[in-house]
Write a protein that holds these residues in place. Structure first.
Motif, PDB file in Angstrom:
ATOM      1  N   ARG A 149       0.827  -1.215   0.000  1.00  0.00           N
ATOM      2  CA  ARG A 149       0.000   0.000   0.000  1.00  0.00           C
ATOM      3  C   ARG A 149       0.864   1.269   0.000  1.00  0.00           C
ATOM      4  O   ARG A 149       2.002   1.273   0.472  1.00  0.00           O
ATOM      5  N   LEU A 150       0.270   2.358  -0.505  1.00  0.00           N
ATOM      6  CA  LEU A 150       0.880   3.692  -0.423  1.00  0.00           C
ATOM      7  C   LEU A 150       0.059   4.518   0.570  1.00  0.00           C
ATOM      8  O   LEU A 150      -0.718   5.395   0.187  1.00  0.00           O
ATOM      9  N   LEU A 151       0.196   4.215   1.816  1.00  0.00           N
ATOM     10  CA  LEU A 151      -0.569   4.907   2.842  1.00  0.00           C
ATOM     11  C   LEU A 151       0.374   5.686   3.745  1.00  0.00           C
ATOM     12  O   LEU A 151       1.460   5.204   4.079  1.00  0.00           O
ATOM     13  N   PRO A 152      -0.004   6.894   4.150  1.00  0.00           N
ATOM     14  CA  PRO A 152      -1.283   7.576   3.862  1.00  0.00           C
ATOM     15  C   PRO A 152      -1.260   8.415   2.579  1.00  0.00           C
ATOM     16  O   PRO A 152      -2.261   9.018   2.208  1.00  0.00           O
ATOM     17  N   SER A 153      -0.112   8.510   1.900  1.00  0.00           N
ATOM     18  CA  SER A 153       0.012   9.391   0.731  1.00  0.00           C
ATOM     19  C   SER A 153      -0.480   8.666  -0.515  1.00  0.00           C
ATOM     20  O   SER A 153       0.289   8.005  -1.221  1.00  0.00           O
ATOM     21  N   ILE A 154      -1.778   8.812  -0.794  1.00  0.00           N
ATOM     22  CA  ILE A 154      -2.373   8.157  -1.959  1.00  0.00           C
ATOM     23  C   ILE A 154      -2.380   9.140  -3.127  1.00  0.00           C
ATOM     24  O   ILE A 154      -2.937  10.239  -3.014  1.00  0.00           O
ATOM     25  N   PRO A 155      -1.783   8.816  -4.269  1.00  0.00           N
ATOM     26  CA  PRO A 155      -1.769   9.743  -5.406  1.00  0.00           C
ATOM     27  C   PRO A 155      -3.166   9.904  -6.001  1.00  0.00           C
ATOM     28  O   PRO A 155      -4.013   9.002  -5.917  1.00  0.00           O
ATOM     29  N   ALA A 156      -3.403  11.074  -6.591  1.00  0.00           N
ATOM     30  CA  ALA A 156      -4.711  11.336  -7.199  1.00  0.00           C
ATOM     31  C   ALA A 156      -4.933  10.481  -8.436  1.00  0.00           C
ATOM     32  O   ALA A 156      -6.066  10.121  -8.761  1.00  0.00           O
ATOM     33  N   ASP A 157      -3.865  10.171  -9.121  1.00  0.00           N
ATOM     34  CA  ASP A 157      -3.955   9.317 -10.306  1.00  0.00           C
ATOM     35  C   ASP A 157      -2.667   8.513 -10.409  1.00  0.00           C
ATOM     36  O   ASP A 157      -1.660   8.837  -9.767  1.00  0.00           O
ATOM     37  N   GLY A 158      -2.717   7.474 -11.219  1.00  0.00           N
ATOM     38  CA  GLY A 158      -1.555   6.618 -11.354  1.00  0.00           C
ATOM     39  C   GLY A 158      -0.592   7.114 -12.411  1.00  0.00           C
ATOM     40  O   GLY A 158      -0.838   8.126 -13.095  1.00  0.00           O
ATOM     41  N   ALA A 159       0.505   6.410 -12.542  1.00  0.00           N
ATOM     42  CA  ALA A 159       1.495   6.748 -13.569  1.00  0.00           C
ATOM     43  C   ALA A 159       0.955   6.263 -14.908  1.00  0.00           C
ATOM     44  O   ALA A 159       0.040   6.842 -15.468  1.00  0.00           O
ATOM     45  N   ASP A 160       1.475   5.190 -15.427  1.00  0.00           N
ATOM     46  CA  ASP A 160       0.965   4.659 -16.693  1.00  0.00           C
ATOM     47  C   ASP A 160       1.611   3.307 -16.943  1.00  0.00           C
ATOM     48  O   ASP A 160       2.739   3.043 -16.496  1.00  0.00           O
ATOM     49  N   LEU A 161       0.894   2.471 -17.646  1.00  0.00           N
ATOM     50  CA  LEU A 161       1.476   1.235 -18.139  1.00  0.00           C
ATOM     51  C   LEU A 161       2.363   1.577 -19.322  1.00  0.00           C
ATOM     52  O   LEU A 161       2.036   2.463 -20.122  1.00  0.00           O
TER      53      LEU A 161
END
Length: 670
Positions: A149-161
């Motif tokens: 998990r990326l907690l508590p800093s959750i990004p607003a959107d992901g990077a990309d495949l």
């Protein structure tokens, strides 16, 4: 909550794998029936919990749960749903979970469809597969947790495949490839179980053979799809580059081809027992080696996962344990296996042995070329590159010499035959092949090419030899239909596989020798002739996709003033990552491919453009499809669906009636 559920399910799958790898195995040595009977249930349970874990990870991707580090690193909200799902295995952690899922699936399949096996043998086979699963599940949980998990800093959107992987080919290529890779674990497990029991008779070969054929078929399809993906997605227009990661999947295929042939001899005649076991170990070991090469960080390739090299240490240790342990067991058990069955130089057994030697030498050739640069670099001897010139110079002649033996093999009789009969059966096909193969290049629009003529002679000879063998097997029947009905699915599978090999040879040689490629500067309104086809750059437009924008060049292609294709090649820029990718445009057909790829803008409205004409390119992929189809056809053979394995003459020296052997057609697929 869903990621935690997936993580917990993966832990439970590991616990069941540990039980599967120990309890039934110990029970098989202590003759404890209850312990051995636990094996099928544990195998199914391992599959259930691994599938739950995989489903949880897929759900995280589809729901854009960017609190999961893997989702945040390899997906974003703009990606189409199909690619979000494919992104589950478009990375190291997810693809490793897919590997574990497929391994669990193979294990459960053996448990469910091998009930006729002796309980002790089944328990040992499933235990070996359980121990393999322990290694991969531990690797996933300890070094490659897909649910971090990326907690508590959750990004607003992901990077990309990786844009290279945002393609339909990714959706089906890795699962098929893994079905082949992992499927060879079944042959490995049967071989180890036979060694543990100290009984290498023909029975284990018959039990193992259908699973091996299916794994080989899936691997054939997986390699074919990988070649197809590289051809149209990378923008270079090639179909094989002898990339180390390409070789990592090709080596198990070569060894597996030798294995399916060797299993045929062991099942039918009780010969090559130790050799077949060694091939089963070698084939699966090469699958593990490929996993190490792709995931250790020692390779730089568009196919490889760029991971922490420390993870490679885990795989290397696991590889050493599997290979070292199995070879140690082989060293103790195999010398006790002696065959009293003889065969002559002029026999099907001898031809299949020659086949195995050729494929094994080809495998070692590719293995040496793949590992040599890595070894010299690791030893501080400098950086060396082994590329297509080496592989083509060594590998191609081996396959060329093999083709004549492939034509003789199905015609030859078991135990003893004669060169006079071979000559009588195959002289006409050989003469026709020489005449037709030598004359065909003369009627083409290309200059006469001796290599094309030689390849056509060999491929046509193989096809005609197959037809001659079919004619021989049905000529004494009351009717053609009756003759065809009495031939077994194994025989038809062999015919399809050999036909696929001949078709692939024709495609490879004609494409390599007659392809025309041009890299040039073009502006809208300009034209260029390539192999009689006129490519006209009609227009350049700006278009948008779901997660990218692109410059799209439209090309009209004419042949003798008739429009044959209109292609739209793109230069894409993906919004999430900013990466720029080439999307080639292709007009494909059975006889030729026309290929256009946009390079970079040069200025004044001009672009660098790659134009290609490739004859018979699709035959390269049609061949593996026929080979895979042949391997699947063999499953219809009633011998593999019988309730019990019937006794054979494999452990005696009484031989087999040649006429009956000719009708049954038990030659393995190739």
């Amino acid at each position: 909550m869903i990621p935690e559920l997936g993580h917990f399910a993966l832990i439970l799958a590991l616990c069941l794998a540990l039980l599967l790898g120990t309890v039934p195995l110990l029970g098989s040595f202590r003759q404890q029936r209850q312990a051995m009977e636990l094996a099928p249930s544990l195998a199914v349970g391992m599959l259930v919990f691994t599938a739950i874990s995989f489903a949880c990870l897929a759900t995280s991707f589809l729901q854009d749960d960017f609190s999961v580090a893997l989702v945040a690193s390899h997906s974003n909200s703009l990606m189409p749903t199909a690619y979000k799902f494919a992104a589950v295995w478009g990375n190291h952690e997810g693809s490793l979970l897919l590997w574990s899922l497929i391994l669990s699936g193979w294990t459960a399949a053996v448990a469910l469809f091998s009930r006729a096996l002796p309980l002790q043998m089944l328990a040992r086979v499933l235990s070996v597969m359980g121990l393999i699963a322990v290694g991969f599940l531990l690797f996933s949980l300890l070094t490659s947790n897909p649910f971090a998990r990326l907690l508590p800093s959750i990004p607003a959107d992901g990077a990309d495949l990786n844009p290279l992987l945002q393609d339909p080919g990714l959706v089906i290529h890795p699962p098929l490839l893994y079905m082949g890779y992992v499927g060879f674990s079944v042959a490995f497990a049967f071989a180890i179980a036979a060694l543990l029991g100290g009984r290498l008779d023909a029975s284990w070969a018959r039990w193992s053979r259908p699973w091996t054929n299916v794994a080989w078929g899936f691997l054939s399809l997986g390699i074919m799809l990988g070649s197809w993906w590289a051809y149209y997605e990378l923008g270079w227009g090639g179909w094989w580059f002898w990339d180390p990661v390409e070789n990592a999947s090709f080596m198990p295929w070569l060894a597996g081809t030798a294995l399916v042939h060797s299993l045929a001899v062991t099942e039918k005649r009780g010969l090559f027992k130790s050799w077949t076991v060694l091939l089963a170990i070698f084939t699966f070991s090469l699958s593990l080696l490929g996993t190490f090469l792709v995931r250790s960080g020692v390779l730089t390739s568009v196919h490889a996962f760029a991971t922490d090299p420390e993870r490679g240490v885990f795989i290397l240790i696991f590889l050493c344990l599997v290979v070292g342990g199995s070879l140690t067991l082989y060293a103790f058990r195999a010398p006790a296996v002696q065959s009293r069955i003889s065969f002559g130089w002029m026999s099907r057994e001898c031809l299949l042995l020659i086949n195995n030697v050729f494929f094994l030498v080809a495998t070692l050739t590719v293995l040496f070329g793949t590992l040599f640069p890595l070894l010299t670099d690791a030893l501080g001897l400098g950086k060396y590159s082994v590329g297509p010139p080496y592989f083509n110079a060594v590998f191609v002649p081996l396959m060329a010499v093999l083709l004549p033996f492939m034509g003789i093999g199905p015609t030859a009789r078991w135990k003893q035959d004669s060169s006079a009969r071979w000559l009588r059966e195959l002289l006409v096909p050989a003469l026709v092949a020489v005449v037709v193969g030598a004359l065909l290049p003369l009627i083409s629009n290309q200059s006469y090419n001796i290599w094309v003529a030689l390849a056509l002679v060999l491929a046509i000879y193989l096809m005609l030899a197959m037809l001659r063998d079919l004619q021989t097997k049905v000529r004494n029947a009351s009717s053609l239909v009756a003759g065809l009905k009495r031939l077994t699915p194994s025989y038809y599978g062999m015919q399809l596989a050999h036909l696929g090999f001949a078709v692939a040879v024709i495609g490879v040689v004609l494409t390599s020798q007659y392809a025309v490629e041009m890299d040039l500067k073009m502006s809208p309104g300009e034209s260029q002739e390539v192999a009689g086809h006129v490519f006209r750059f009609e227009s350049l437009e700006r278009v948008s996709g779901p997660n990218y924008t692109a410059d799209e060049g439209v090309f009209a292609i004419t042949l003798e003033d008739k429009l044959v294709a209109r292609l739209a090649a793109q230069k894409r820029r993906y919004m999430a990552s900013g990466q720029v990718m080439t999307e080639a445009a292709i007009s494909g057909g059975l006889w030729r491919d026309l290929f256009v790829a946009l390079g970079e803008p040069i200025g004044d409205g001009a672009w660098s453009v790659r134009l290609q004409y490739k004859p018979f390119l699709r035959w390269i992929w049609l061949g593996p499809i026929l080979m895979a189809l042949g391997s699947f056809v063999t499953l219809a053979d009633r011998r593999y669906r019988a309730g019990k394995v019937k006794a054979t003459n494999a452990d005696t020296d009484t031989g087999t009636d040649n006429a009956a052997a000719a009708v049954t057609g038990t030659h393995a697929t190739t």
